[in-house]
Design a protein around this motif. Structure first.
Motif, PDB file in Angstrom:
ATOM      1  N   LEU A 144       0.821  -1.207   0.000  1.00  0.00           N
ATOM      2  CA  LEU A 144       0.000   0.000   0.000  1.00  0.00           C
ATOM      3  C   LEU A 144       0.859   1.263   0.000  1.00  0.00           C
ATOM      4  N   GLU A 177       0.776   4.181  -2.802  1.00  0.00           N
ATOM      5  CA  GLU A 177       0.642   5.612  -2.498  1.00  0.00           C
ATOM      6  C   GLU A 177       1.743   6.412  -3.186  1.00  0.00           C
ATOM      7  N   ASP A 197      -6.685   2.505  -8.149  1.00  0.00           N
ATOM      8  CA  ASP A 197      -7.889   2.443  -7.324  1.00  0.00           C
ATOM      9  C   ASP A 197      -8.427   1.017  -7.240  1.00  0.00           C
ATOM     10  N   HIS A 228      -6.174  -1.218  -5.027  1.00  0.00           N
ATOM     11  CA  HIS A 228      -6.417  -0.924  -3.610  1.00  0.00           C
ATOM     12  C   HIS A 228      -7.618  -1.712  -3.099  1.00  0.00           C
ATOM     13  N   SER A 263      -7.852  -4.947  -0.383  1.00  0.00           N
ATOM     14  CA  SER A 263      -8.679  -4.875   0.820  1.00  0.00           C
ATOM     15  C   SER A 263      -9.615  -6.074   0.926  1.00  0.00           C
TER      16      SER A 263
END
Length: 669
Positions: free
Chosen positions: A229, A233, A267, A270, A274
């Motif tokens: 992650l 970023e 996006d 991500h 999750s």
């Protein structure tokens, strides 16, 4: 609805997708305008599942079985994400599929969405249902006694494997897009071996290896996904830096398209990470529901041309209007000195336009064929406007396209909140008074210049420059009551707006392609003018190409629209305030000043209203595009209008006259 659940319970391991289609049809509202009915039907389904646990278990088994039969990876990696084919190929594909939809293959889960949710508006009623109701549905399905059924484990494992594969595919694509030569050229600080786009793939493989060992029963603690992650970023930070750099260096459709794809891939990755994370189940469930609704919406709109244009053209328009915004700063007079300079600049343009009006009128007497006449008119306008630009003069009506972008830049809050209305009011006041003095400068010189030239022609030749019929025609074209003068002025306003976009486009293109360096490399130019002059020419073109091309195309638009209207039999033409004032002067001399006061008043009103329409149309269109390109939603129109009204009542001269220069006070002891 109970009938559909009974059918599923009778054959939960069937391959038939029709049972799910029938169940969704029961929930779908009959009318698009009544989404609350879908919420009621979903709650009824939850109640049925809670009162019939055997139906809940069969539905869970049926859904997992349907997922295990289909290839899911492409849905996670492709639906809602732009293809790698490029902007124009994607645009062509969407248009073609709108006319003739593609064939479906039930082996792919993404194609099954087209059967379960076939209507383009299905995502609307799905999103109208609160997430709490969807969570209640999941609770009802998962609370059945078949939760521990070992026969469901292979189906669950198949779905998890497909998601992990999709994560790998997305990671590889991010690496490939991130090291594209065009992106590296714009942001060269990213070194090839240190690029976060490559390092995220390394960290992801380390995480997936640990994840697979954990699934196979390895007691080694699971690798934390935080490293992945963090790298994602960093990738997003690089994308943001590249996007900022394009505002300074220019961009292209290809670069803009790749940046949009990168955002979409980051996006989606991500969200999938999750989903497979071993964290809180409530968080994973909420993200899964949001992703599911997002996939259905993307599927329903995947052939929508408007969405493709909105994602790409708005970003490209941001760069075009950004160049116009920087140019617009030069069209705003801050003090009395700049105010006077603006008047002199506009007056110089008025002198040239006064001469251009006579040249255009003289060309109309040649009685040339329509296309030849359009060419003559266009070249007169184009070279005249280009001369005005080269001499650093100002055409008042070209200001709105630039100053609108400057005002939009002042609306820095994307949600319309926290906007400094006081500063914005001050900026608008400066724009209005600068616009006023520019119009004054144009008219104060265009009218007397045309009058002097027409009068000089009469004294030298003994003949009027225009016949009485021609003079009457010129005056009729100015009449806002009995002619289409205002409609034609609106068309001229659209042309002014388009000229502003063209200027911004070529400014962006000159920056992006490094025009100065390309010109310097021309050997014949260096031999002809020398390296120093070639460098000056290159620098000038890199900063002034947009102004030259914008003025050139603006002249072509003004010169050809009337001919196009004549050829098509349409009542279209252009009316421009400065040319209208010059034509008024030519007609006045042609009729030997024998005009009634009514004609003088109507013609004067016509010139002013033509100018107002020119300015309003071009400003409105430019401001609309600038706001859309920046995704600004301004919701303070009335408070802003109130502040402007208060300012006008309190200090009306500020809207017409700049304040005196304020000299800095010297320090005294």
């Amino acid at each position: 609805m109970l009938h559909q659940l009974s059918q599923i319970s009778a054959a939960p391991a069937t391959d038939d997708l029709r049972f799910l289609i029938d169940l969704v049809d029961q929930i779908r509202p009959p009318h698009r305008a009544a989404p609350e009915q879908a919420q009621q039907q979903l709650r009824l389904l939850v109640q049925l599942l809670q009162s019939h646990p055997q139906h809940a278990g069969a539905l869970r088994q049926y859904l997992l079985h349907q997922l295990s039969l289909r290839r899911q990876t492409s849905m996670y990696t492709d639906v809602g994400i732009l293809s790698n084919d490029g902007f124009f190929t994607e645009l062509h594909r969407r248009v073609a599929y709108r006319l003739l939809p593609p064939a479906l293959d039930e082996r792919f889960l993404s194609d099954c969405l087209a059967q379960v949710f076939p209507h383009d508006s299905d995502y609307l009623w799905l999103q109208s249902i609160p997430l709490e109701d969807w969570e209640a549905l999941l609770d009802a399905i998962e609370s059945s006694p078949l939760e521990a059924d070992p026969t469901l484990q292979p189906d669950r494992q198949k779905t998890l494997t497909e998601i992990l594969l999709a994560i790998q595919v997305l990671s590889y694509r991010i690496s490939a897009i991130g090291i594209e030569p065009e992106l590296i050229r714009i942001y060269s600080d990213v070194k090839a071996f240190e690029s976060p786009f490559l390092m995220q793939n390394v960290e992801l493989h380390r995480y997936l290896d640990s994840y697979m060992r954990h699934l196979n029963g390895d007691p080694t603690p699971l690798e934390d996904a935080r490293h992945v992650l963090v790298m994602l970023e960093q990738c997003q930070e690089v994308v943001n830096k590249i996007r900022k750099s394009t505002l300074r260096l220019g961009t292209s459709i290809a670069v803009t398209y790749r940046l949009v794809r990168l955002d979409q891939h980051l996006d989606r990755l991500h969200k999938l990470l999750s989903l497979v994370d071993t964290g809180a189940i409530d968080t994973r469930r909420r993200i899964g529901l949001e992703l599911g609704l997002e996939l259905v919406e993307a599927h329903n709109r995947k052939y929508t041309v408007r969405e493709l244009l909105a994602d790409n053209i708005n970003l490209l328009a941001r760069n075009i209007t950004e160049n116009a915004s920087r140019t617009g700063e030069h069209y705003i007079a801050e003090d009395r000195r700049e105010y006077g300079a603006m008047y002199r600049s506009a007056a110089g343009a008025g002198l040239i336009i006064g001469a251009m009006s006579l040249i255009k009128t003289a060309a109309s007497y040649l009685r040339a064929p329509p296309l030849v006449e359009a060419f003559l008119f266009s070249m007169n306008y184009s070279f005249g406007f280009m001369l005005i630009h080269v001499l650093h003069f100002t055409v008042a009506t070209k200001q709105p396209a630039m100053t609108a972008s400057r005002i939009a830049a002042g609306l820095h809050s994307s949600d319309g909140r926290n906007v400094d209305l006081t500063s914005l009011t001050e900026l608008i006041v400066k724009v209005l008074r600068t616009q006023f003095v520019a119009v004054l400068g144009n008219l104060s010189m265009a009218f007397p210049m045309a009058w002097l030239l027409a009068s000089g022609y009469f004294y030298l030749t003994g003949h009027q420059f225009v016949t009485p019929d021609k003079a009457a025609h010129l005056l009729h074209d100015l009449d806002p009551f009995s002619s289409l003068a205002l409609f034609h002025a609106a068309i001229a306003g659209v042309c002014l707006f388009l000229a502003g976009l063209i200027s911004g486009y070529y400014d962006n293109k000159a920056l992006y392609t490094h025009m100065a360096q390309r010109v310097v490399r021309l050997r014949w130019l260096n031999r002809l003018f020398g390296p120093v002059r070639a460098q000056r020419l290159g620098d000038y073109l890199e900063t002034g190409l947009g102004g030259l091309t914008g003025n050139f195309y603006f002249g072509i638009l003004l010169g050809t629209i009337g001919t196009v209207g004549f050829l098509l039999g349409l009542p279209i033409d252009i009316r421009h305030i400065t040319f209208a004032a010059a034509n008024f002067a030519i007609a006045l001399v042609g009729l030997d000043h024998a005009l009634s006061w009514q004609v003088l008043v109507v013609s004067s009103i016509g010139v002013l209203t033509i100018g107002l329409v020119n300015l309003w149309v071009s400003f409105s269109l430019a401001l609309f595009v600038a706001l859309r390109s920046r995704r600004v939603k301004f919701r303070h129109g009335w408070p802003l209008l109130k502040l402007l009204s208060q300012r006008f009542l309190k200090r009306p001269l500020d809207f017409f006259l700049a304040p005196k220069d304020t000299l800095p006070q010297s320090d005294t002891k």
